[in-house]
Design a protein around this motif. Structure first.
Motif, PDB file in Angstrom:
ATOM      1  N   ASN A 108       0.952  -1.005  -0.039  1.00 56.71           N
ATOM      2  CA  ASN A 108      -0.114  -0.074   0.014  1.00 56.71           C
ATOM      3  C   ASN A 108       0.948   1.215  -0.029  1.00 56.71           C
ATOM      4  O   ASN A 108       0.646   2.125  -0.807  1.00 56.71           O
ATOM      5  CB  ASN A 108      -1.046  -0.067   1.220  1.00 56.71           C
ATOM      6  N   GLN A 109       2.003   1.237   0.880  1.00 54.89           N
ATOM      7  CA  GLN A 109       2.962   2.395   0.796  1.00 54.89           C
ATOM      8  C   GLN A 109       3.445   2.726  -0.442  1.00 54.89           C
ATOM      9  O   GLN A 109       3.793   3.695  -0.898  1.00 54.89           O
ATOM     10  CB  GLN A 109       3.760   2.301   1.891  1.00 54.89           C
ATOM     11  N   ALA A 110       3.975   1.405  -1.289  1.00 57.85           N
ATOM     12  CA  ALA A 110       4.476   1.665  -2.561  1.00 57.85           C
ATOM     13  C   ALA A 110       3.430   2.138  -3.516  1.00 57.85           C
ATOM     14  O   ALA A 110       3.816   3.187  -4.418  1.00 57.85           O
ATOM     15  CB  ALA A 110       4.890   0.339  -2.989  1.00 57.85           C
ATOM     16  N   ILE A 111       2.258   1.824  -3.384  1.00 55.63           N
ATOM     17  CA  ILE A 111       1.124   2.524  -4.358  1.00 55.63           C
ATOM     18  C   ILE A 111       0.969   4.098  -3.852  1.00 55.63           C
ATOM     19  O   ILE A 111       0.891   4.628  -5.062  1.00 55.63           O
ATOM     20  CB  ILE A 111      -0.162   1.730  -4.021  1.00 55.63           C
ATOM     21  N   VAL A 112       0.954   4.496  -2.603  1.00 52.18           N
ATOM     22  CA  VAL A 112       0.603   5.416  -2.372  1.00 52.18           C
ATOM     23  C   VAL A 112       1.781   6.602  -2.660  1.00 52.18           C
ATOM     24  O   VAL A 112       1.648   7.434  -3.228  1.00 52.18           O
ATOM     25  CB  VAL A 112       0.424   5.679  -0.681  1.00 52.18           C
ATOM     26  N   CYS A 113       2.929   6.070  -2.486  1.00 48.57           N
ATOM     27  CA  CYS A 113       4.147   6.825  -2.938  1.00 48.57           C
ATOM     28  C   CYS A 113       4.302   6.902  -4.411  1.00 48.57           C
ATOM     29  O   CYS A 113       5.200   8.034  -4.660  1.00 48.57           O
ATOM     30  CB  CYS A 113       5.416   6.318  -2.162  1.00 48.57           C
ATOM     31  N   THR A 114       3.832   6.140  -5.017  1.00 46.43           N
ATOM     32  CA  THR A 114       4.050   6.340  -6.709  1.00 46.43           C
ATOM     33  C   THR A 114       2.825   6.807  -7.267  1.00 46.43           C
ATOM     34  O   THR A 114       2.782   7.244  -8.499  1.00 46.43           O
ATOM     35  CB  THR A 114       4.107   4.965  -7.233  1.00 46.43           C
ATOM     36  N   THR A 115       1.710   7.230  -6.562  1.00 51.08           N
ATOM     37  CA  THR A 115       0.461   7.790  -7.152  1.00 51.08           C
ATOM     38  C   THR A 115       0.191   9.059  -6.335  1.00 51.08           C
ATOM     39  O   THR A 115       0.097  10.277  -7.076  1.00 51.08           O
ATOM     40  CB  THR A 115      -0.706   6.745  -7.004  1.00 51.08           C
ATOM     41  N   VAL A 116      -0.237   8.953  -4.967  1.00 55.44           N
ATOM     42  CA  VAL A 116      -0.891  10.200  -4.409  1.00 55.44           C
ATOM     43  C   VAL A 116       0.097  11.084  -3.675  1.00 55.44           C
ATOM     44  O   VAL A 116      -0.023  12.093  -3.680  1.00 55.44           O
ATOM     45  CB  VAL A 116      -1.604   9.452  -3.283  1.00 55.44           C
ATOM     46  N   MET A 117       1.088  10.523  -3.089  1.00 54.33           N
ATOM     47  CA  MET A 117       2.165  11.327  -2.268  1.00 54.33           C
ATOM     48  C   MET A 117       3.557  11.247  -2.969  1.00 54.33           C
ATOM     49  O   MET A 117       3.935  10.328  -3.575  1.00 54.33           O
ATOM     50  CB  MET A 117       2.043  10.639  -0.923  1.00 54.33           C
ATOM     51  N   TYR A 118       4.348  12.300  -2.813  1.00 60.01           N
ATOM     52  CA  TYR A 118       5.655  12.387  -2.968  1.00 60.01           C
ATOM     53  C   TYR A 118       6.465  12.024  -1.811  1.00 60.01           C
ATOM     54  O   TYR A 118       6.606  12.516  -0.916  1.00 60.01           O
ATOM     55  CB  TYR A 118       6.180  13.796  -3.518  1.00 60.01           C
ATOM     56  N   CYS A 119       7.104  10.863  -2.105  1.00 61.75           N
ATOM     57  CA  CYS A 119       7.686  10.064  -0.938  1.00 61.75           C
ATOM     58  C   CYS A 119       9.490  10.067  -1.064  1.00 61.75           C
ATOM     59  O   CYS A 119      10.146   9.831  -0.153  1.00 61.75           O
ATOM     60  CB  CYS A 119       7.517   8.824  -0.819  1.00 61.75           C
ATOM     61  N   LYS A 120       9.928  10.502  -2.230  1.00 63.28           N
ATOM     62  CA  LYS A 120      11.272  10.272  -2.551  1.00 63.28           C
ATOM     63  C   LYS A 120      12.296  11.318  -1.808  1.00 63.28           C
ATOM     64  O   LYS A 120      13.287  11.089  -1.370  1.00 63.28           O
ATOM     65  CB  LYS A 120      11.602  10.570  -4.131  1.00 63.28           C
ATOM     66  N   GLY A 121      11.642  12.529  -1.254  1.00 58.37           N
ATOM     67  CA  GLY A 121      12.450  13.565  -0.474  1.00 58.37           C
ATOM     68  C   GLY A 121      12.381  13.305   0.919  1.00 58.37           C
ATOM     69  O   GLY A 121      12.875  14.001   1.329  1.00 58.37           O
TER      70      GLY A 121
END
Length: 172
Positions: free
Chosen positions: A157-170
């Motif tokens: 779920n985190q992988a999906i959220v971070c690739t679609t809704v939220m920017y998680c790379k920073g």
């Protein structure tokens, strides 16, 4: 009428009765401790001021929601609840440690925490189906199946959220 001596000789334990009664008690105790573990982690992460209770409810509330939804239709054995509760407590502890280890923790980061609970529920439900199909009944085996399934659901779920809704790379 049986004499006391006859009763004494007839008290051999049926192999199905005694362990089930004993493991049921251990199973319920494990479940209570597991759910309390999530509450303890939520309390430790919460600031100790006037916003303590709202923060505890924010951190721990999603755990209760997942557990309630998980048990709505034909409640599973208590060890399954324990597995879900342990996985959610571990996730809260790791996520909280990550957020508070950052030099500038952002409050919006907690949205990632909240958005990951559908994955936890999916992982728990998939584990429940697997347990039913493979007829896993030993309490500790159930916990060992359910907890990793919930953590895998959270990670997916985190992988999906971070690739679609939220920017998680920073967020390092």
């Amino acid at each position: 009428m049986k004499t006391p001596t006859q009763n004494l000789h007839e008290t051999k334990f049926d192999s199905h009765e005694r362990p089930a009664r004993c493991s049921l008690t251990v199973e319920y105790l494990l479940t209570i401790v597991s759910v309390a573990l999530g509450l303890i982690v939520a309390a430790v992460l919460s600031p100790k001021d006037s916003s303590f209770l709202p923060n505890v409810l924010f951190y721990w509330g999603p755990h209760i929601c997942v557990l309630v939804i998980f048990g709505l239709y034909r409640p599973p054995q208590p060890a399954a609840f324990a597995g879900v509760a342990i996985a959610l407590a571990v996730y809260l502890a790791v996520f909280g440690a990550w957020v508070f280890s950052r030099s500038n923790p952002e409050s919006m980061t907690w949205l990632g925490y909240i958005f990951s609970f559908p994955g936890a529920l999916v992982g728990a439900l998939l584990a429940r189906v697997w347990i039913f199909r493979h007829q896993v009944i030993q309490p500790f085996s159930v916990v060992i199946v359910v907890a990793p399934a919930v953590l895998f659901g959270i990670a997916a779920n985190q992988a999906i959220v971070c690739t679609t809704v939220m920017y998680c790379k920073g967020m390092r």
